[in-house]
Write a protein that holds these residues in place. Sequence first.
Motif, PDB file in Angstrom:
ATOM      1  N   LEU A   1      53.411  21.003  45.686  1.00 28.80           N
ATOM      2  CA  LEU A   1      52.591  21.704  44.689  1.00 28.80           C
ATOM      3  C   LEU A   1      51.328  22.307  45.275  1.00 28.80           C
ATOM      4  O   LEU A   1      50.705  23.162  44.653  1.00 28.80           O
ATOM      5  CB  LEU A   1      52.231  20.739  43.552  1.00 28.80           C
ATOM      6  N   TYR A   2      50.916  21.835  46.427  1.00 30.73           N
ATOM      7  CA  TYR A   2      49.745  22.406  47.103  1.00 30.73           C
ATOM      8  C   TYR A   2      50.258  23.475  48.062  1.00 30.73           C
ATOM      9  O   TYR A   2      50.961  23.179  49.024  1.00 30.73           O
ATOM     10  CB  TYR A   2      48.983  21.323  47.874  1.00 30.73           C
TER      11      TYR A   2
ATOM     12  N   TRP B   1      42.076  13.172  38.381  1.00 35.08           N
ATOM     13  CA  TRP B   1      43.493  12.770  38.442  1.00 35.08           C
ATOM     14  C   TRP B   1      43.728  11.715  37.362  1.00 35.08           C
ATOM     15  O   TRP B   1      42.977  10.733  37.250  1.00 35.08           O
ATOM     16  CB  TRP B   1      43.816  12.173  39.812  1.00 35.08           C
TER      17      TRP B   1
ATOM     18  N   LEU C   1      55.082  14.676  40.466  1.00 36.78           N
ATOM     19  CA  LEU C   1      55.907  13.467  40.419  1.00 36.78           C
ATOM     20  C   LEU C   1      55.089  12.215  40.111  1.00 36.78           C
ATOM     21  O   LEU C   1      55.625  11.113  40.086  1.00 36.78           O
ATOM     22  CB  LEU C   1      56.638  13.294  41.759  1.00 36.78           C
ATOM     23  N   GLU C   2      53.772  12.395  39.926  1.00 37.79           N
ATOM     24  CA  GLU C   2      52.864  11.301  39.535  1.00 37.79           C
ATOM     25  C   GLU C   2      52.828  10.176  40.565  1.00 37.79           C
ATOM     26  O   GLU C   2      52.693   9.000  40.222  1.00 37.79           O
ATOM     27  CB  GLU C   2      53.236  10.783  38.139  1.00 37.79           C
ATOM     28  N   CYS C   3      52.959  10.554  41.840  1.00 39.12           N
ATOM     29  CA  CYS C   3      52.989   9.538  42.894  1.00 39.12           C
ATOM     30  C   CYS C   3      51.604   9.077  43.320  1.00 39.12           C
ATOM     31  O   CYS C   3      51.449   7.999  43.898  1.00 39.12           O
ATOM     32  CB  CYS C   3      53.750  10.071  44.105  1.00 39.12           C
ATOM     33  N   GLY C   4      50.586   9.924  43.099  1.00 41.25           N
ATOM     34  CA  GLY C   4      49.218   9.556  43.468  1.00 41.25           C
ATOM     35  C   GLY C   4      48.866   9.822  44.921  1.00 41.25           C
ATOM     36  O   GLY C   4      47.760   9.505  45.353  1.00 41.25           O
ATOM     37  N   THR C   5      49.760  10.397  45.683  1.00 40.60           N
ATOM     38  CA  THR C   5      49.502  10.630  47.103  1.00 40.60           C
ATOM     39  C   THR C   5      48.266  11.505  47.319  1.00 40.60           C
ATOM     40  O   THR C   5      47.433  11.215  48.186  1.00 40.60           O
ATOM     41  CB  THR C   5      50.727  11.290  47.767  1.00 40.60           C
ATOM     42  N   CYS C   6      48.131  12.564  46.546  1.00 36.82           N
ATOM     43  CA  CYS C   6      46.993  13.471  46.754  1.00 36.82           C
ATOM     44  C   CYS C   6      45.684  12.766  46.456  1.00 36.82           C
ATOM     45  O   CYS C   6      44.683  12.997  47.140  1.00 36.82           O
ATOM     46  CB  CYS C   6      47.141  14.742  45.924  1.00 36.82           C
TER      47      CYS C   6
ATOM     48  N   CYS D   1      52.125  16.387  49.780  1.00 37.59           N
ATOM     49  CA  CYS D   1      52.640  16.362  48.402  1.00 37.59           C
ATOM     50  C   CYS D   1      54.165  16.476  48.415  1.00 37.59           C
ATOM     51  O   CYS D   1      54.709  17.483  48.855  1.00 37.59           O
ATOM     52  CB  CYS D   1      52.038  17.511  47.595  1.00 37.59           C
TER      53      CYS D   1
ATOM     54  N   ILE E   1      45.814  16.894  36.567  1.00 35.22           N
ATOM     55  CA  ILE E   1      45.177  16.950  37.886  1.00 35.22           C
ATOM     56  C   ILE E   1      44.411  18.267  37.971  1.00 35.22           C
ATOM     57  O   ILE E   1      44.951  19.326  37.648  1.00 35.22           O
ATOM     58  CB  ILE E   1      46.211  16.889  39.030  1.00 35.22           C
TER      59      ILE E   1
ATOM     60  N   PHE F   1      47.737  25.744  43.067  1.00 35.29           N
ATOM     61  CA  PHE F   1      48.211  24.426  42.648  1.00 35.29           C
ATOM     62  C   PHE F   1      48.680  24.508  41.205  1.00 35.29           C
ATOM     63  O   PHE F   1      48.028  25.114  40.373  1.00 35.29           O
ATOM     64  CB  PHE F   1      47.078  23.391  42.759  1.00 35.29           C
TER      65      PHE F   1
ATOM     66  N   ALA G   1      56.197  17.028  46.156  1.00 36.99           N
ATOM     67  CA  ALA G   1      56.716  18.069  45.264  1.00 36.99           C
ATOM     68  C   ALA G   1      56.345  19.474  45.739  1.00 36.99           C
ATOM     69  O   ALA G   1      56.761  20.461  45.130  1.00 36.99           O
ATOM     70  CB  ALA G   1      56.190  17.848  43.844  1.00 36.99           C
TER      71      ALA G   1
HETATM   72  S1  SF4 Z   1      50.488  13.055  42.401  1.00 41.08           S
HETATM   73 FE1  SF4 Z   1      52.039  13.339  44.032  1.00 41.08          FE
HETATM   74  S2  SF4 Z   1      53.446  14.900  43.269  1.00 41.08           S
HETATM   75 FE2  SF4 Z   1      51.609  14.979  41.987  1.00 41.08          FE
HETATM   76  S3  SF4 Z   1      50.348  16.584  42.948  1.00 41.08           S
HETATM   77 FE3  SF4 Z   1      49.674  14.608  43.802  1.00 41.08          FE
HETATM   78  S4  SF4 Z   1      50.900  14.362  45.672  1.00 41.08           S
HETATM   79 FE4  SF4 Z   1      51.881  15.971  44.461  1.00 41.08          FE
END
Ligand code: SF4
Length: 94
Positions: A46-47, A80, A63-68, A42, A24, A57, A44
């Motif tokens: 991380l931001y 990403w 956590l590879e969730c894709g939220t960001c 996020c 990322i 960052f 985790a």
């Molecule tokens: S993918 Fe999820 S855990 Fe990873 S940086 Fe984005 S929001 Fe955070």
Amino acid sequence: MEDMTVEQKLAVDKFHVDEEFAHIEVDKDADPAMIARLVKLCPAGLYVIDENGELTFDYAGCLECGTCLVAAGDTVVKSWSYPRGGMGVEFRLG
Ligand code: SF4
């Protein structure tokens, strides 16, 4: 195990950090409102906004969730992808 908090469950995950490939990449000069959104979203954490008001960052705990990616898209997230094979998060408690 059922009485564990989310934080306790995340604490036992293992991260295989790929030091040679940032999966990322972010734009630290992006819209502050969108950055603030990711600071909150996020899971985790991380931001982070540092003491100078700038975004820091680190993809290492992702956590590879894709939220960001979904929440801010290309306004903050320049690129990403999932980590390369064998790298990234190893969930241990789901
Ligand atoms: S993918 Fe999820 S855990 Fe990873 S940086 Fe984005 S929001 Fe955070």
